[in-house]
Structures are given as structure tokens and as C-alpha cells.
Design an enzyme around this catalytic site. Structure first.
Site, PDB file in Angstrom:
ATOM      1  N   THR A 284      11.177  18.747  -6.618  1.00 58.33           N
ATOM      2  CA  THR A 284      10.571  18.931  -5.286  1.00 58.33           C
ATOM      3  C   THR A 284      10.831  17.762  -4.347  1.00 58.33           C
ATOM      4  O   THR A 284      10.567  17.863  -3.152  1.00 58.33           O
ATOM      5  CB  THR A 284       9.044  19.111  -5.410  1.00 58.33           C
ATOM      6  OG1 THR A 284       8.476  17.923  -5.992  1.00 58.33           O
ATOM      7  CG2 THR A 284       8.718  20.313  -6.278  1.00 58.33           C
TER       8      THR A 284
ATOM      9  N   CYS B  48       3.800  11.375  -6.272  1.00 59.83           N
ATOM     10  CA  CYS B  48       2.345  11.534  -6.360  1.00 59.83           C
ATOM     11  C   CYS B  48       1.721  10.356  -7.081  1.00 59.83           C
ATOM     12  O   CYS B  48       2.396   9.587  -7.765  1.00 59.83           O
ATOM     13  CB  CYS B  48       1.983  12.809  -7.145  1.00 59.83           C
ATOM     14  SG  CYS B  48       2.695  14.336  -6.500  1.00 59.83           S
TER      15      CYS B  48
ATOM     16  N   CYS C 187      -3.035  13.204  -9.273  1.00 60.69           N
ATOM     17  CA  CYS C 187      -2.806  14.306  -8.333  1.00 60.69           C
ATOM     18  C   CYS C 187      -3.398  15.610  -8.874  1.00 60.69           C
ATOM     19  O   CYS C 187      -3.197  15.954 -10.050  1.00 60.69           O
ATOM     20  CB  CYS C 187      -1.311  14.487  -8.091  1.00 60.69           C
ATOM     21  SG  CYS C 187      -0.934  15.764  -6.846  1.00 60.69           S
TER      22      CYS C 187
ATOM     23  N   ARG D 265       9.310  11.945  -0.818  1.00 63.81           N
ATOM     24  CA  ARG D 265       8.286  11.899   0.230  1.00 63.81           C
ATOM     25  C   ARG D 265       6.913  11.981  -0.405  1.00 63.81           C
ATOM     26  O   ARG D 265       6.744  12.479  -1.535  1.00 63.81           O
ATOM     27  CB  ARG D 265       8.474  13.034   1.230  1.00 63.81           C
ATOM     28  CG  ARG D 265       8.299  14.437   0.662  1.00 63.81           C
ATOM     29  CD  ARG D 265       8.310  15.479   1.768  1.00 63.81           C
ATOM     30  NE  ARG D 265       8.207  16.836   1.254  1.00 63.81           N
ATOM     31  CZ  ARG D 265       7.081  17.429   0.907  1.00 63.81           C
ATOM     32  NH1 ARG D 265       5.943  16.762   0.983  1.00 63.81           N
ATOM     33  NH2 ARG D 265       7.077  18.671   0.460  1.00 63.81           N
TER      34      ARG D 265
ATOM     35  N   CYS E 237       3.209  13.052  -1.402  1.00 64.07           N
ATOM     36  CA  CYS E 237       2.492  14.306  -1.616  1.00 64.07           C
ATOM     37  C   CYS E 237       1.396  14.465  -0.559  1.00 64.07           C
ATOM     38  O   CYS E 237       0.661  13.523  -0.259  1.00 64.07           O
ATOM     39  CB  CYS E 237       1.882  14.312  -3.014  1.00 64.07           C
ATOM     40  SG  CYS E 237       0.821  15.725  -3.367  1.00 64.07           S
TER      41      CYS E 237
ATOM     42  N   CYS F 265      -2.412  14.554  -2.739  1.00 64.49           N
ATOM     43  CA  CYS F 265      -3.048  13.368  -3.331  1.00 64.49           C
ATOM     44  C   CYS F 265      -2.860  12.104  -2.499  1.00 64.49           C
ATOM     45  O   CYS F 265      -3.491  11.086  -2.783  1.00 64.49           O
ATOM     46  CB  CYS F 265      -2.544  13.137  -4.749  1.00 64.49           C
ATOM     47  SG  CYS F 265      -0.815  12.588  -4.865  1.00 64.49           S
TER      48      CYS F 265
ATOM     49  N   ASP G  66     -21.465 -25.021 -13.686  1.00 62.49           N
ATOM     50  CA  ASP G  66     -22.408 -24.457 -12.722  1.00 62.49           C
ATOM     51  C   ASP G  66     -23.793 -24.340 -13.352  1.00 62.49           C
ATOM     52  O   ASP G  66     -23.950 -23.906 -14.498  1.00 62.49           O
ATOM     53  CB  ASP G  66     -21.905 -23.075 -12.286  1.00 62.49           C
ATOM     54  CG  ASP G  66     -22.820 -22.428 -11.274  1.00 62.49           C
ATOM     55  OD1 ASP G  66     -22.709 -22.755 -10.083  1.00 62.49           O
ATOM     56  OD2 ASP G  66     -23.655 -21.601 -11.684  1.00 62.49           O
TER      57      ASP G  66
END
Length: 518
Positions: free
Chosen positions: A34, A38, A42, A67, A69, A72, A448
Site C-alpha cells: 500500500t 503506521c 494501528c 506516506r 497512515c 493511526c 539529598d
């Protein structure tokens, strides 16, 4: 640690199939069929293992032609915890990229700050992250553009400029390439979603954002510490939010940060929108939002003394700072005095030497004074012992002239040595600066008073040397162990200063000695 986890294909596939949000930001899943990338959690049906490939950064995914998603939104996941855990070249470079140095000074400026050649920096970033400094900065600009598109009504030309793009065309091309939508379509889609833009955000620069984090997050000590030590005029707790002024590269800003069950609500008012990515980065760093609480707590639970403290209120963070030099000054002001006295000293400096700002929404009045302005202060006007005056004037003088540098790019070991060489700087002052200003997750305040008190009550060694030896088992998370030990006290730093917080799981038992808290 999960360093280089993206190279372990089997573990990555298991994380994706179980939709494990703990790994968001550690690696990114790119689907070759695709061309989408993601986060591991996702919600879509996981692709076949043979169609997955894994990258260590969103920039590497984008550089490889994938690119983001739309479901998500992997570009909005918490950052990798590695950059706050390490002090090597790549980690320091990533912190500087997040602070906008590449956009302001270019790759040569980044390399100069790191003390390496531009070629060496490029080579190491490519080897570990799959992307060089320009690609990493481009990914950050794309995320800034998306925030402005979705949360403001600003014209696209103004957004392009504010996000750091050199031209409208580059802005349009980048948004289309990374998000598969034109800027206008991205805004239109946002108005139809649950993440609808805030109508109050406009040309004034006021933005309402959500800052994600890895669960669990216990807000008590985180916000309690910031609120209890707040310097009047610079910081305040108002209407359930910690608010403070910010000194930023292009101007100043005011931020309001409110703890919510699944995010930190962030409202930013900026004099110059180009400061947006830097402001977000500094706020995330101050709240330690990129930490991996599961890894931290798992390690500390191996100690039977700490295990009950962790189980009672897991997910404690280390409260840090938005200004390293400011915190160092405040640490000196807090030497051997109460929290209230340290705030009083700091407030006097703010009124006398801070830069006035306008805050229509609250009671903030000034930026904390810069080292340059403090270096010009007459020591005789300082209401502190003479030896501490010397410590103060030496520190601000070296910060002002550049002899001493405190920043996200600081080498932790080298900076410790430089601080210890200053008059009046002992182990406590150096370690509290290392923990809260430099961000070293392994800083430890063995001397401390609050830590020693907690150690005695828990049956741990109470002398600094013996306690430090015992704490070796807590490495590399001793700064987080400090938060759990401090939480055994009833000091206000351990509690949200509200009565009915739905996300507070207040813990701590009364005791007579409070931790020192600059």
C-alpha cells in the site's frame, strides 16, 4: 533497552499483530503493497508479515517513499525514548533536531554544535535512523504543518512560513507526499473528525494541542513538583493547569499544560508561530513524555524495596525544564534552603531583571532573566551568603560568555566535570542539574536529605556512599528511583495541587523531612 529493535523483524511483527502501543515511536511499520507507514498500534487489520518492513523513524519511511497512515497518524506518536536515554552523537543530534537547530542553522550549525564534521553527523544518522538531518528536519516540518492546518484557521501561506518551509510549492508538495492529501483537503478532513480545530486558535498564535505519552503516566510528582517550586511571575498553577512563560528562538510564549487520563492538554500562545515545534519539543522534554515507563518500572521492580513503591503508583516521570541555564541558576538559589526560600530568591531576580511579558489569561508577568542580564547584577544586591554570591556570579558569568554551555546537546559526563570545577558546586547541585536540566535518566542525588530520609525508612543504607553503592542495581534509571523515593514524603512536590483530579493517584506517607526541590 530496545535499541535497534526495528532490525528484529520477528519482535516487530509480534508487536504489530498485538497492536502494542508501548512500541509506538520505537519503530514504524511500512507496508510495501500500500506504500503506507503506521505505528505498531494501528487499529487496522495487520498486513501479512511478508508485506511489512520496518524503519527506525518516520523520516526514514518518508524518504523511502511511504506516506503516513490516515487512521493511526504515526507522525503524532510519542518520540523514541532512546534520545533521552543516551548521550552519544546520534542522541544529541536528535535532541538538537527536535529543538529546531537544523531549520535555524542548517546542517553545518548542527555539526558545529556537536563538534563533528557535517559528513560524520550525516553518516551516523543515516546508519542508525535511515535518514540524514535534512530528512529528519523535513519530517518535523511536515508534522508542524499538519498541526497548524488542523488546529488553526491560518492561511496556508502563513502556515508554510511558520512550519519552516522555504516556499509554498515545497510546503504543498511535502504535505501531499507525506499525508496523501493537499493542505486544503487535510484541513477539511480535520473539521469533520473528532479532532476538529479549535475556533479560538487564530492569528494570535493561540493553539490547543494534545501531547501523547506512553502509559502509564502518574501526574502527581510531575506536576506537583513544577507547581510547588513555581517562581511567581514565570510559573503558576491555575485552573488545573501548570502555566509558564517560554523564551524561544524567535520570541516568547506562554504555555498551559493540563494532565488528562490519556494525554497532556497543551495550550500555546506564541509571539511567532515559527517557534511552535521548538515549544512543543521543550514542553515534551520538561514533562518527560517520551519516556518508556514500562522499561523503567520493570527494572526498578527487580529491587524488592522499590517494587511496592512502583506498584503503588507506576509511571512516575522526571520533571525537567524548558531552559537549562534557568534551572542551573535556580539550583544554586536552592542550595541549603527551603523550597519557599528558593522561590523567594528567584522571584526577586525575576522582578528586578526579568523581561516583562503580557499574559491576558493569567498572572504571568516575566521571562526568567537571561544569563547575560544576571551577569550584570551587582553581587552586593544579592540577599545571600558571600560564598553563594561567588557561586552565583561565577555560574552566570560562564553561562553568559559561553565558557559553560548547558543544552540538549550537552555531553553529560563532560558537563558534570565542568560544573564540579565551579566554586560552590558539590555533588547535589551537579546531580540535580544533570537530572532535571541535562536530562540524564541515571542521575542520582545520594546526598539529598529527602532521599536519605526515605532510605532510612525503607531500610536502605542512609549514608551517601553506601546508598550510591546500593543504587547501582537501579541503573540506568536512578533518576526515576529518586522520584519513587521522594514520593514516600508528604512534601507538596509529590501531589497535584488540586482536590478532585480524576487522573491523580496520590501516594506518599507523612514524614518530617521534605526533599530539597529547586
Amino acid at each position: 533497552m530496545r535499541n535497534g529493535m526495528y532490525a528484529d523483524t520477528e519482535r516487530c511483527v509480534r508487536a504489530v499483530r498485538s497492536k502494542d502501543a508501548r512500541f509506538d515511536g520505537w519503530f514504524f511499520t511500512a507496508v510495501v503493497t500500500t506504500r503506507i507507514y503506521c505505528r505498531p498500534s494501528c487499529p487496522v487489520v495487520p498486513p501479512k508479515a511478508e508485506n511489512m518492513t520496518f524503519y527506525p523513524s518516520a523520516a526514514a519511511c518518508q524518504q523511502a517513499g511511504f506516506r503516513a497512515c490516515k487512521r493511526c497518524r504515526p507522525d503524532t506518536s510519542p518520540g523514541s525514548p532512546e534520545w533521552d536515554q543516551r548521550a552519544d552523537l546520534v542522541a544529541r543530534a536528535m535532541r538538537l533536531v527536535g529543538d529546531g537547530v537544523v531549520d535555524r542553522e542548517g546542517v553545518p550549525g548542527l555539526a558545529r554544535r556537536l563538534g563533528y564534521s557535517a559528513r560524520q553527523v550525516e553518516r551516523q544518522l543515516l546508519a542508525e535512523l535511515g535518514a540524514g538531518p535534512l530528512a529528519l528536519a523535513r519530517a518535523q516540518r511536515a508534522q508542524t504543518a499538519r498541526l497548524l492546518i488542523e488546529t488553526t484557521a491560518l492561511p496556508m501561506a502563513e502556515i508554510a512560513f511558520a512550519a519552516g518551509f522555504g516556499s509554498i510549492r515545497t510546503f504543498n508538495d511535502t504535505v501531499r507526499e507525506v499525508f496523501a492529501l493537499a493542505p486544503g483537503a487535510l484541513r477539511e478532513r480535520a473539521t469533520r473528525s473528532a479532532r476538529q480545530r479549535s475556533d479560538s486558535a487564530g492569528t494570535s498564535g493561540a493553539l490547543s494541542l494534545r501531547l501523547p505519552f506512553r502509559a502509564p503516566l502518574n501526574p502527581d510528582n510531575l506536576f506537583g513538583h513544577l507547581a510547588a517550586t513555581a517562581v511567581p511571575g514565570v510559573e503558576e498553577w491555575r485552573d488545573g493547569a501548570y502555566r509558564r512563560t517560554l523564551r524561544l528562538p524567535y520570541g516568547h510564549g506562554v504555555v498551559a499544560l493540563t494532565p488528562e487520563p490519556d494525554h497532556i492538554a497543551c495550550r500555546l500562545s506564541l509571539g511567532d508561530l515559527r517557534d511552535l515545534p521548538v515549544a512543543i519539543s521543550r514542553c515534551r522534554r520538561m514533562l518527560d513524555l517520551d519516556a518508556d515507563p514500562v522499561a523503567v518500572d520493570e527494572q526498578l521492580r527487580t529491587d524488592p524495596v522499590l517494587a511496592p513503591l512502583v506498584d503503588k503508583a507506576p509511571g512516575r516521570r522526571v520533571p525537567r525544564t524548558v531552559d537549562e541555564a534557568e534551572f542551573a541558576v535556580r539550583a544554586v538559589l536552592g542550595q541549603q534552603v527551603s523550597t519557599a526560600a528558593a522561590r523567594t530568591h528567584a522571584a526577586r531576580l525575576v522582578v528586578a531583571h526579568g523581561e516583562p511579558v503580557d499574559d491576558p489569561e493569567g498572572g504571568l508577568t516575566h521571562l526568567f532573566p537571561s544569563p547575560e542580564s544576571l551577569a550584570a547584577v551587582d553581587p552586593e544586591t544579592l540577599a545571600m551568603p558571600r560564598t553563594r554570591r561567588t557561586t552565583f556570579t561565577t555560574l552566570v558569568g560562564q553561562l553568559a560568555d559561553g565558557t559553560l554551555h548547558l543544552g540538549v546537546d550537552s555531553d553529560w559526563a563532560e558537563t558534570r566535570d565542568r560544573l564540579l570545577a565551579l566554586p560552590g558546586f558539590g555533588p547535589w547541585t551537579v546531580e540535580v542539574i544533570a537530572m532535571r536540566a541535562l536530562g540524564d535518566p541515571d542521575a542520582f542525588l545520594a546526598g539529598d536529605l529527602g532521599i536519605r530520609r526515605a532510605a532510612r525508612e525503607l531500610g536502605l543504607p542512609a549514608t551517601p556512599a553506601a546508598l550510591a553503592a546500593r543504587a547501582e542495581a537501579w541503573r540506568p534509571w536512578r533518576a526515576y528511583a529518586v522520584q519513587y523515593l521522594w514520593a514516600t514524603d508528604s512534601h507538596p512536590i509529590n501531589f497535584l495541587p488540586v482536590e478532585d483530579s480524576s487522573c491523580s493517584s496520590r501516594s506518599g506517607t507523612p514524614s518530617s523531612t521534605a526533599p530539597t526541590a529547586p
